[in-house]
Design an enzyme around this catalytic site. Structure first.
Site, mmCIF file in Angstrom:
data_model
loop_
_atom_site.group_PDB
_atom_site.id
_atom_site.type_symbol
_atom_site.label_atom_id
_atom_site.label_comp_id
_atom_site.label_asym_id
_atom_site.label_seq_id
_atom_site.Cartn_x
_atom_site.Cartn_y
_atom_site.Cartn_z
ATOM 1 N N CYS A 60 32.909 46.830 34.875
ATOM 2 C CA CYS A 60 32.581 46.698 33.820
ATOM 3 C C CYS A 60 33.357 45.660 32.655
ATOM 4 O O CYS A 60 34.526 46.080 33.491
ATOM 5 C CB CYS A 60 31.933 47.880 32.792
ATOM 6 S SG CYS A 60 31.308 49.517 33.021
ATOM 7 N N ARG A 76 33.141 41.182 36.679
ATOM 8 C CA ARG A 76 33.294 43.066 37.013
ATOM 9 C C ARG A 76 32.048 43.814 36.960
ATOM 10 O O ARG A 76 32.356 44.740 37.214
ATOM 11 C CB ARG A 76 34.165 43.204 35.732
ATOM 12 C CG ARG A 76 35.156 43.312 35.294
ATOM 13 C CD ARG A 76 36.160 43.142 34.111
ATOM 14 N NE ARG A 76 36.830 44.641 34.847
ATOM 15 C CZ ARG A 76 38.244 44.878 35.266
ATOM 16 N NH1 ARG A 76 39.396 43.590 34.590
ATOM 17 N NH2 ARG A 76 38.446 45.981 34.866
ATOM 18 N N TRP A 91 27.916 47.254 35.498
ATOM 19 C CA TRP A 91 28.191 47.175 36.207
ATOM 20 C C TRP A 91 27.524 48.961 36.666
ATOM 21 O O TRP A 91 28.162 49.874 36.289
ATOM 22 C CB TRP A 91 29.380 46.911 37.649
ATOM 23 C CG TRP A 91 28.638 47.095 38.703
ATOM 24 C CD1 TRP A 91 28.659 46.146 39.976
ATOM 25 C CD2 TRP A 91 29.145 48.372 40.144
ATOM 26 N NE1 TRP A 91 28.779 46.604 41.142
ATOM 27 C CE2 TRP A 91 28.915 48.092 41.204
ATOM 28 C CE3 TRP A 91 29.278 50.173 39.031
ATOM 29 C CZ2 TRP A 91 28.183 48.766 42.592
ATOM 30 C CZ3 TRP A 91 29.140 50.863 40.620
ATOM 31 C CH2 TRP A 91 28.825 50.024 42.030
ATOM 32 N N ASN A 96 34.349 51.964 29.852
ATOM 33 C CA ASN A 96 34.247 51.367 30.719
ATOM 34 C C ASN A 96 34.467 52.565 31.736
ATOM 35 O O ASN A 96 35.258 53.468 31.298
ATOM 36 C CB ASN A 96 34.719 49.850 31.472
ATOM 37 C CG ASN A 96 35.192 50.028 32.934
ATOM 38 O OD1 ASN A 96 34.766 50.195 33.461
ATOM 39 N ND2 ASN A 96 36.635 49.750 33.177
ATOM 40 N N GLY A 97 33.916 52.638 32.780
ATOM 41 C CA GLY A 97 34.726 54.425 33.225
ATOM 42 C C GLY A 97 33.273 54.969 33.864
ATOM 43 O O GLY A 97 32.059 54.884 33.521
ATOM 44 N N GLU A 105 38.637 39.738 58.137
ATOM 45 C CA GLU A 105 37.885 39.332 56.698
ATOM 46 C C GLU A 105 36.955 38.563 56.902
ATOM 47 O O GLU A 105 36.314 38.379 55.700
ATOM 48 C CB GLU A 105 39.341 38.407 56.228
ATOM 49 C CG GLU A 105 39.231 38.071 55.518
ATOM 50 C CD GLU A 105 38.992 38.303 53.791
ATOM 51 O OE1 GLU A 105 38.786 39.971 53.557
ATOM 52 O OE2 GLU A 105 38.957 38.736 52.624
ATOM 53 N N LYS A 109 33.555 38.300 54.476
ATOM 54 C CA LYS A 109 33.110 37.319 53.218
ATOM 55 C C LYS A 109 31.674 37.382 53.851
ATOM 56 O O LYS A 109 31.350 37.176 52.899
ATOM 57 C CB LYS A 109 33.989 36.349 53.606
ATOM 58 C CG LYS A 109 35.496 36.361 53.763
ATOM 59 C CD LYS A 109 35.612 36.168 51.853
ATOM 60 C CE LYS A 109 36.441 36.434 51.259
ATOM 61 N NZ LYS A 109 36.818 37.903 51.286
ATOM 62 N N GLU A 112 29.227 39.895 52.003
ATOM 63 C CA GLU A 112 29.925 40.234 51.090
ATOM 64 C C GLU A 112 28.503 38.603 49.872
ATOM 65 O O GLU A 112 28.015 38.926 49.032
ATOM 66 C CB GLU A 112 31.506 39.500 50.503
ATOM 67 C CG GLU A 112 31.865 40.904 50.552
ATOM 68 C CD GLU A 112 33.508 40.334 49.986
ATOM 69 O OE1 GLU A 112 33.624 41.156 49.277
ATOM 70 O OE2 GLU A 112 34.254 39.795 50.345
ATOM 71 N N HIS A 144 34.474 47.003 75.763
ATOM 72 C CA HIS A 144 35.060 48.325 75.232
ATOM 73 C C HIS A 144 33.015 48.692 74.511
ATOM 74 O O HIS A 144 32.864 49.699 74.333
ATOM 75 C CB HIS A 144 35.239 49.223 74.726
ATOM 76 C CG HIS A 144 36.701 48.987 75.563
ATOM 77 N ND1 HIS A 144 37.313 50.082 76.656
ATOM 78 C CD2 HIS A 144 37.680 48.090 75.629
ATOM 79 C CE1 HIS A 144 38.137 49.970 77.663
ATOM 80 N NE2 HIS A 144 38.548 48.844 76.549
ATOM 81 N N LYS A 160 33.843 42.508 41.309
ATOM 82 C CA LYS A 160 35.545 42.767 41.496
ATOM 83 C C LYS A 160 36.646 43.438 41.044
ATOM 84 O O LYS A 160 37.016 43.535 42.333
ATOM 85 C CB LYS A 160 36.250 41.330 41.095
ATOM 86 C CG LYS A 160 37.546 40.530 41.837
ATOM 87 C CD LYS A 160 37.320 39.471 40.503
ATOM 88 C CE LYS A 160 38.264 38.590 42.406
ATOM 89 N NZ LYS A 160 38.568 39.027 43.365
HETATM 90 C C1 G6P Z 1 36.021 44.889 45.471
HETATM 91 C C2 G6P Z 1 36.131 43.154 45.792
HETATM 92 C C3 G6P Z 1 36.897 42.317 47.460
HETATM 93 C C4 G6P Z 1 38.629 43.182 46.729
HETATM 94 C C5 G6P Z 1 38.548 44.510 46.719
HETATM 95 C C6 G6P Z 1 39.577 44.990 46.354
HETATM 96 O O1 G6P Z 1 35.702 45.110 47.268
HETATM 97 O O2 G6P Z 1 34.862 42.848 45.810
HETATM 98 O O3 G6P Z 1 37.023 40.962 46.989
HETATM 99 O O4 G6P Z 1 39.505 43.017 48.448
HETATM 100 O O5 G6P Z 1 37.749 44.734 45.553
HETATM 101 O O6 G6P Z 1 40.427 44.693 45.040
HETATM 102 P P1 G6P Z 1 41.785 44.948 44.748
HETATM 103 O O7 G6P Z 1 41.507 44.335 43.287
HETATM 104 O O8 G6P Z 1 42.071 45.368 45.261
HETATM 105 O O9 G6P Z 1 42.264 43.830 45.583
#
Ligand code: G6P
Length: 616
Positions: free
Chosen positions: A2, A27, A76, A102-103, A485, A489, A492, A508, A611
């Site tokens: 949020c 957010r 969110w 928010n929270g 990673e 990506k 996501e 394995h 995010k």
């Molecule tokens: C969320 C985001 C990711 C990010 C992760 C950690 O999952 O979608 O892109 O890597 O949070 O976020 P931070 O702000 O702690 O790096």
């Protein structure tokens, strides 16, 4: 999760609030709403399920004649689905008070029952409405918005930031903060509130980060900060390093595409002022004292998501340079077991936002056990650096797209700087070794630029593969976290089944997944680093190719060994083998982004994600 914005001043509050929400939309983006004081002295709200654009269209169709006070929220969903009714703001005191949150209020069910018994009616399924109604009742008793909010927060368990406005107090916004972020923007005849500085950096670069358990009360000309006991506290302003406009798209098709292209500058800015005369000194670590850093026997890196993969990359470099054991652990796993931590453990948290709740809780836990804590973070005023013994900022500028890109490479850069700083202090690398590595690090930005300039070739590959349903990624050594990673990506952004594996694990289990036509990205280690590792990965390529996989190799310039077996080879410039991840990740970022584009998806705001994961 949020995003929260508040404003009091001489501008139209709706413009400021919607602009702030646009910058904070990463957010959370399942619904949005505003509450503004209108010219006729009435507090009005407008809220809509869907992305911010839906609310903007609604406000364009039914404009409000607004004054200079307003709050806004982008959501969110936690309690209650993403509907108009559950969107914030929520109302109290017969609609004269509006509140955003928010929270999570963990004891909301008990408080809700109390309010229902007292005669209140709920119009949503949210925990937030409990707060709106309670603050409304307390406003009735106290006649003072700050006092009402202060008394109310004493009843809540959980994490929260609240902002509230009341019709009887035009020109005032009051906020409270526990565990969730809140930053104040200090203007001239105007003041701002936001979940982070991106909300208002367009208007002011002077800011105050609210501390834990604090209340803030703003008017156009005053900012008062107090604790939950009502005692005023002195809050030190800081200067926001981000430029106005840094949080805008700047002509790019998406924030993510812009942020991918900004990686060379972002890494250069992270190195700036920390590499001098062939050596690394991080000024922010001076206060810790070299004796403390010399006494460290173990390093634990804690992080979530992409940041954890940055930590995994850095583990290889740190162990090699500093000669201490390094563990990398997901914050949520670290927090809820009984990790062995003591005064000679250095706990390094990695978080772009500085707000990830699991990482914050893990840092607090580590500190309570006596560990020294260093935060690698990109966001000034965020909670995690404030809760740590020292902070190394990554200076990447605002990262708006949900999927982290420049955040990732700058986190690796900051961790490498930490490694070289420790290696100097502890004498584990000679000055010529340190000099060689600093030269390599300083060359990274230009080398990343070489890879980003070849984006079109990767984009073409992504377009050809738009119908792909599954992709594997293999890597070894520092290439292993890069494979993880790359897979993250793709999940996501393109919602495709994607898995990353250590290439050594292939036989394995993962090799059973190989079938004709399955695309497999292979991150090939430099033969100059270890010819053994290189030849083992080339053998892996042959093994999967023999079973029909379509191999896309990411290999250094001039590596001819992969040519006979790979369907495609994406080249990266020659670099020290530990610096190769900076370049290897770039084609994988671009591939995921372009494949998502090809499928018509929103790359900046992928479904279900946010995010900053500010709830556990
Ligand atoms: C969320 C985001 C990711 C990010 C992760 C950690 O999952 O979608 O892109 O890597 O949070 O976020 P931070 O702000 O702690 O790096």
């Amino acid at each position: 999760m949020c995003g929260i914005v508040g404003y009091v001043g001489h501008r139209s509050s709706i413009d400021v609030v919607l602009g702030g929400l646009r910058r904070l939309e990463y957010r959370g983006y399942d619904s949005a709403g505003v509450a503004v004081m209108c010219g006729d002295g009435v507090l009005r709200t407008s809220k809509k399920a869907g992305k911010l654009g839906v609310l903007e269209a609604e406000l364009a169709a039914h404009p409000l004649s607004v004054g200079g006070t307003g709050i806004g929220h982008t959501r969110w969903a936690t309690h209650g689905g993403p509907t108009d009714a559950n969107a914030h703001p929520h109302l109290g005191d017969q609609g004269r008070l509006a509140l955003i949150h928010n929270g999570i209020i963990e004891n909301f069910a008990e408080l809700r029952a109390e309010l229902v018994a007292a005669g209140d009616t709920f119009t949503s399924e949210t925990d937030t409405e409990v707060a709106a109604l309670m603050v409304g009742r307390l406003y009735h008793e106290t006649g003072d918005l700050r006092e009402a909010l202060r008394r109310c927060v004493a009843r809540f368990e959980g994490a929260y930031t609240f902002l509230a406005v009341h019709e009887a107090e035009p020109g005032r916004v009051v906020g409270a903060r526990r565990n969730s972020p809140l930053v104040v923007g200090l203007g001239d005849g105007e003041n701002f509130l936001g979940s982070d500085v991106a909300a208002f950096v367009e208007y002011t670069q002077r800011a105050i980060a609210l501390g834990q358990d604090q209340i803030v009360d703003i008017t156009a000309t005053s900012v008062t900060v107090s604790d939950f006991d009502g005692r005023e506290v002195v809050a030190e302003p800081f200067r926001v390093a981000w430029e106005a406009g840094a949080a805008d798209k700047g002509g790019w098709s998406s924030f993510m595409r812009k942020e991918v292209s900004e990686q060379p500058v972002a890494v250069a800015n992270t190195l700036l002022g920390r590499v001098n005369d062939g050596d690394v000194a991080i000024p922010e670590l001076t206060a810790l004292g070299d004796d403390l850093l010399r006494g460290i026997h173990r390093i634990v890196i804690i992080a979530c998501g992409t940041a954890a993969y940055a930590g995994m990359v850095a583990k290889y470099a740190l162990e090699s340079w500093v000669r201490v054991p390094v563990e990398v652990e997901l914050s949520h796993e670290f927090r809820y077991r009984s990790p062995v931590i003591n005064a000679d453990t250095l706990v390094v948290s990695v978080s772009q936002s500085g707000e990830t709740m699991d990482t914050l809780m893990a840092v607090k836990h580590a500190r309570a056990q006596g560990a020294t804590t260093i935060s690698v973070c990109n966001t000034q005023g965020a909670t995690i650096p404030r809760e740590s013994d020292a902070a190394i900022y990554t200076h990447a500028g605002p990262e708006v797209a949900v999927a982290s890109t420049k955040g990732f490479v700058t986190q690796i850069a900051a961790l490498y700087l930490l490694g070289l700083h420790l290696a100097r202090v502890r004498g584990t690398l000679s000055s010529s070794e340190r000099e060689h590595l600093t030269v390599e690090l300083l060359a990274v930005p230009d080398k990343i630029a070489v890879v980003t300039s070849e984006a079109e070739r990767v984009a073409q590959l992504a377009r050809w593969m738009a119908d792909t349903r599954s992709v594997l990624f293999l890597g070894r050594h520092v290439g292993y976290p890069i494979a993880l990673e790359g897979a993250l990506k793709l999940k996501e952004l393109a919602y495709i089944h994607a898995e990353g594996f250590a290439a050594g694990e292939l036989k394995h289990g993962p090799i059973a997944l190989i079938e004709p036509g399955l695309p497999v990205f292979v991150v090939v280690p430099s033969p100059r680093g270890s010819s053994v590792l290189h030849s083992k990965v080339v053998s892996n390529i042959q093994e999967i190719r023999a079973r029909g996989a379509r191999v896309i190799a990411i290999a250094e310039a001039g590596d001819a060994a992969v040519l006979p077996y790979a369907d495609e080879v994406l080249r990266i410039p020659l670099a020290d083998p530990l610096c190769e991840p900076f370049m290897q990740v770039v084609p994988l970022q671009i591939f995921a982004l372009e494949l998502a584009h090809a499928k018509g998806l929103d790359v900046d705001q992928p479904r279900n994600l946010a995010k900053s994961v500010t709830v556990e």
